[in-house]
Write a protein that holds these residues in place. Structure first.
Motif, short mmCIF file in Angstrom:
data_model
loop_
_atom_site.label_atom_id
_atom_site.label_comp_id
_atom_site.label_asym_id
_atom_site.label_seq_id
_atom_site.Cartn_x
_atom_site.Cartn_y
_atom_site.Cartn_z
N MET A 109 39.91 -28.66 -19.78
CA MET A 109 39.77 -29.54 -18.64
C MET A 109 40.97 -29.36 -17.72
SD MET A 109 39.37 -33.61 -18.77
CE MET A 109 40.68 -34.48 -17.99
N THR A 110 40.73 -29.07 -16.47
CA THR A 110 41.79 -28.90 -15.49
C THR A 110 41.83 -30.12 -14.58
OG1 THR A 110 41.44 -26.53 -15.53
CG2 THR A 110 42.66 -27.41 -13.67
N ARG A 111 42.99 -30.67 -14.45
CA ARG A 111 43.14 -31.83 -13.57
C ARG A 111 43.27 -31.36 -12.14
NH1 ARG A 111 47.22 -34.60 -17.68
NH2 ARG A 111 45.67 -35.53 -19.00
N SER A 112 42.96 -32.25 -11.22
CA SER A 112 42.97 -31.87 -9.80
C SER A 112 44.37 -31.63 -9.27
CB SER A 112 42.27 -32.94 -8.97
OG SER A 112 42.97 -34.17 -9.09
N ASN A 113 45.38 -32.18 -9.92
CA ASN A 113 46.74 -31.97 -9.42
C ASN A 113 47.52 -30.94 -10.24
OD1 ASN A 113 47.05 -33.50 -11.69
ND2 ASN A 113 48.47 -34.96 -10.80
N THR A 114 46.82 -30.11 -10.99
CA THR A 114 47.46 -29.06 -11.78
C THR A 114 48.01 -28.00 -10.85
OG1 THR A 114 45.93 -29.44 -13.59
CG2 THR A 114 47.07 -27.35 -13.58
N LEU A 115 49.23 -27.55 -11.13
CA LEU A 115 49.88 -26.54 -10.31
C LEU A 115 49.75 -25.16 -10.95
CD1 LEU A 115 53.23 -28.41 -9.58
CD2 LEU A 115 51.24 -28.25 -8.09
N THR A 116 49.59 -24.15 -10.13
CA THR A 116 49.62 -22.77 -10.62
C THR A 116 51.08 -22.34 -10.76
OG1 THR A 116 49.63 -21.80 -8.41
CG2 THR A 116 47.46 -22.25 -9.40
N GLN A 117 51.30 -21.21 -11.38
CA GLN A 117 52.66 -20.68 -11.51
C GLN A 117 53.27 -20.44 -10.13
OE1 GLN A 117 54.61 -20.42 -13.99
NE2 GLN A 117 53.24 -20.72 -15.70
N MET A 118 52.48 -19.98 -9.20
CA MET A 118 52.98 -19.72 -7.85
C MET A 118 53.35 -21.02 -7.15
SD MET A 118 53.98 -17.39 -6.23
CE MET A 118 53.80 -16.03 -5.20
N ASP A 119 52.56 -22.07 -7.36
CA ASP A 119 52.89 -23.38 -6.79
C ASP A 119 54.23 -23.87 -7.34
OD1 ASP A 119 50.49 -23.51 -5.37
OD2 ASP A 119 49.45 -24.59 -6.99
N VAL A 120 54.42 -23.73 -8.65
CA VAL A 120 55.67 -24.15 -9.28
C VAL A 120 56.83 -23.39 -8.66
CG1 VAL A 120 56.97 -24.18 -11.44
CG2 VAL A 120 54.57 -24.88 -11.42
N PHE A 121 56.68 -22.07 -8.52
CA PHE A 121 57.74 -21.27 -7.92
C PHE A 121 58.07 -21.76 -6.51
CE2 PHE A 121 59.12 -17.77 -5.23
CZ PHE A 121 60.28 -17.40 -5.90
#
Length: 75
Positions: free
Chosen positions: A1-13
């Motif tokens: 289950m993926t939440r709508s506010n989950t960040l990708t690795q690129m977002d984190v960077f």
């Protein structure tokens, strides 16, 4: 289950990079997060994964999935 506010690795960077850009130097950002300048530099250059201290300083929390347990004979 993926939440709508989950960040990708690129977002984190991008968030961490934006956070470090708010300081006059990498050393100042590292002091703010409680890590060494070398450690922060390695994390920004993807030589090491981002530590919880750096993520927390950048306003990001990492939530690990709960552990799953299985009986050995069912694997």
């Amino acid at each position: 289950m993926t939440r709508s506010n989950t960040l990708t690795q690129m977002d984190v960077f991008r968030f961490v990079r934006r956070w470090t850009d708010g300081f006059p130097s990498i050393a100042a950002a590292a002091r703010s997060a409680g890590v060494t300048k070398q450690t922060l530099h390695q994390q920004i250059n993807a030589e090491k994964p981002f530590s919880d201290r750096v993520l927390r300083a950048a306003g990001i929390i990492r939530i690990q999935p709960p552990a799953e347990y299985y009986l050995r004979d069912e694997i």
